[in-house]
Design a protein around this motif. Structure first.
Motif, PDB file in Angstrom:
ATOM      1  N   UNK A 276       0.830  -1.209   0.000  1.00  0.00           N
ATOM      2  CA  UNK A 276       0.000   0.000   0.000  1.00  0.00           C
ATOM      3  C   UNK A 276       0.862   1.255   0.000  1.00  0.00           C
ATOM      4  N   UNK A 277       1.949   1.233   0.759  1.00  0.00           N
ATOM      5  CA  UNK A 277       2.855   2.385   0.795  1.00  0.00           C
ATOM      6  C   UNK A 277       3.523   2.591  -0.561  1.00  0.00           C
ATOM      7  N   UNK A 278       3.897   1.513  -1.243  1.00  0.00           N
ATOM      8  CA  UNK A 278       4.501   1.637  -2.569  1.00  0.00           C
ATOM      9  C   UNK A 278       3.522   2.271  -3.553  1.00  0.00           C
ATOM     10  N   UNK A 279       2.283   1.805  -3.533  1.00  0.00           N
ATOM     11  CA  UNK A 279       1.265   2.356  -4.439  1.00  0.00           C
ATOM     12  C   UNK A 279       1.039   3.838  -4.121  1.00  0.00           C
ATOM     13  N   UNK A 280       0.897   4.150  -2.836  1.00  0.00           N
ATOM     14  CA  UNK A 280       0.687   5.549  -2.443  1.00  0.00           C
ATOM     15  C   UNK A 280       1.874   6.414  -2.848  1.00  0.00           C
ATOM     16  N   UNK A 281       3.084   5.898  -2.685  1.00  0.00           N
ATOM     17  CA  UNK A 281       4.270   6.647  -3.084  1.00  0.00           C
ATOM     18  C   UNK A 281       4.313   6.893  -4.579  1.00  0.00           C
ATOM     19  N   UNK A 282       3.947   5.882  -5.359  1.00  0.00           N
ATOM     20  CA  UNK A 282       3.919   6.047  -6.812  1.00  0.00           C
ATOM     21  C   UNK A 282       2.893   7.069  -7.255  1.00  0.00           C
ATOM     22  N   UNK A 283       1.710   7.011  -6.652  1.00  0.00           N
ATOM     23  CA  UNK A 283       0.658   7.979  -6.986  1.00  0.00           C
ATOM     24  C   UNK A 283       1.093   9.383  -6.574  1.00  0.00           C
ATOM     25  N   UNK A 284       1.638   9.511  -5.374  1.00  0.00           N
ATOM     26  CA  UNK A 284       2.057  10.831  -4.880  1.00  0.00           C
ATOM     27  C   UNK A 284       3.174  11.418  -5.737  1.00  0.00           C
ATOM     28  N   UNK A 285       4.122  10.589  -6.112  1.00  0.00           N
ATOM     29  CA  UNK A 285       5.243  11.076  -6.914  1.00  0.00           C
ATOM     30  C   UNK A 285       4.758  11.685  -8.219  1.00  0.00           C
ATOM     31  N   UNK A 286       3.787  11.036  -8.834  1.00  0.00           N
ATOM     32  CA  UNK A 286       3.277  11.553 -10.111  1.00  0.00           C
ATOM     33  C   UNK A 286       2.265  12.681  -9.891  1.00  0.00           C
TER      34      UNK A 286
ATOM     35  N   UNK B 174       8.529   7.068 -14.804  1.00  0.00           N
ATOM     36  CA  UNK B 174       9.101   5.721 -14.694  1.00  0.00           C
ATOM     37  C   UNK B 174       9.186   5.282 -13.233  1.00  0.00           C
ATOM     38  N   UNK B 175       9.643   6.169 -12.353  1.00  0.00           N
ATOM     39  CA  UNK B 175       9.731   5.839 -10.930  1.00  0.00           C
ATOM     40  C   UNK B 175       8.343   5.564 -10.358  1.00  0.00           C
ATOM     41  N   UNK B 176       7.364   6.369 -10.740  1.00  0.00           N
ATOM     42  CA  UNK B 176       5.989   6.162 -10.280  1.00  0.00           C
ATOM     43  C   UNK B 176       5.453   4.811 -10.731  1.00  0.00           C
ATOM     44  N   UNK B 177       5.697   4.484 -11.975  1.00  0.00           N
ATOM     45  CA  UNK B 177       5.212   3.204 -12.507  1.00  0.00           C
ATOM     46  C   UNK B 177       5.876   2.013 -11.818  1.00  0.00           C
ATOM     47  N   UNK B 178       7.179   2.120 -11.567  1.00  0.00           N
ATOM     48  CA  UNK B 178       7.869   1.033 -10.855  1.00  0.00           C
ATOM     49  C   UNK B 178       7.259   0.840  -9.472  1.00  0.00           C
ATOM     50  N   UNK B 179       6.989   1.935  -8.770  1.00  0.00           N
ATOM     51  CA  UNK B 179       6.391   1.841  -7.437  1.00  0.00           C
ATOM     52  C   UNK B 179       5.003   1.212  -7.478  1.00  0.00           C
ATOM     53  N   UNK B 180       4.172   1.665  -8.407  1.00  0.00           N
ATOM     54  CA  UNK B 180       2.801   1.138  -8.478  1.00  0.00           C
ATOM     55  C   UNK B 180       2.803  -0.330  -8.888  1.00  0.00           C
ATOM     56  N   UNK B 181       3.603  -0.687  -9.885  1.00  0.00           N
ATOM     57  CA  UNK B 181       3.656  -2.083 -10.322  1.00  0.00           C
ATOM     58  C   UNK B 181       4.194  -2.974  -9.195  1.00  0.00           C
TER      59      UNK B 181
END
Length: 120
Positions: free
Chosen positions: A37-47, A60-67
């Protein structure tokens, strides 16, 4: 009436281990789920925050986090099953592959963010 426990592929193996070990295994699974959940939230927040990073590296960093956040609970479930089977059969516990994968994800994301800063 006998209750069938899920997943049968785990609970039909061996004998019931000490409940403390089973509960610790479950807590580990839940910790990986919180991490996902933290990875997904971090990816969303970054973008979503649109930080002053080069857009391609930020995306790219956001996508890596969400995936990684989407894949982690599945991988954690598989590790939970492997560990529970080992506990029930009295075998040595399997290695912690999830930790290594997460470390790689963090390094990749860190490098992408660093590149995004350098090439803005």
């Amino acid at each position: 009436m006998t209750r069938t426990r899920f997943p049968r592929s785990v609970f039909r193996v061996g004998t019931e281990p000490d409940a403390r070990f089973t509960l610790a295994n479950e807590r580990t699974f839940l910790a990986w789920t919180r991490t996902a959940l933290a990875l997904i939230a971090g990816g969303v927040a970054l973008e979503a925050l649109g930080l002053d990073l080069q857009a391609g590296f930020r995306l790219a960093a956001s996508l890596v986090l969400v995936v990684a956040g989407l894949a982690l609970p599945i991988w954690a479930w598989v590790e939970w099953m492997r560990t529970e089977r080992a506990l029930r059969a009295g075998h040595p516990l399997p290695g912690a592959h999830t930790s290594a994968a997460l470390a790689i994800v963090v390094v990749v994301v860190g490098l992408l963010v660093l590149l995004g800063i350098l090439w803005r």
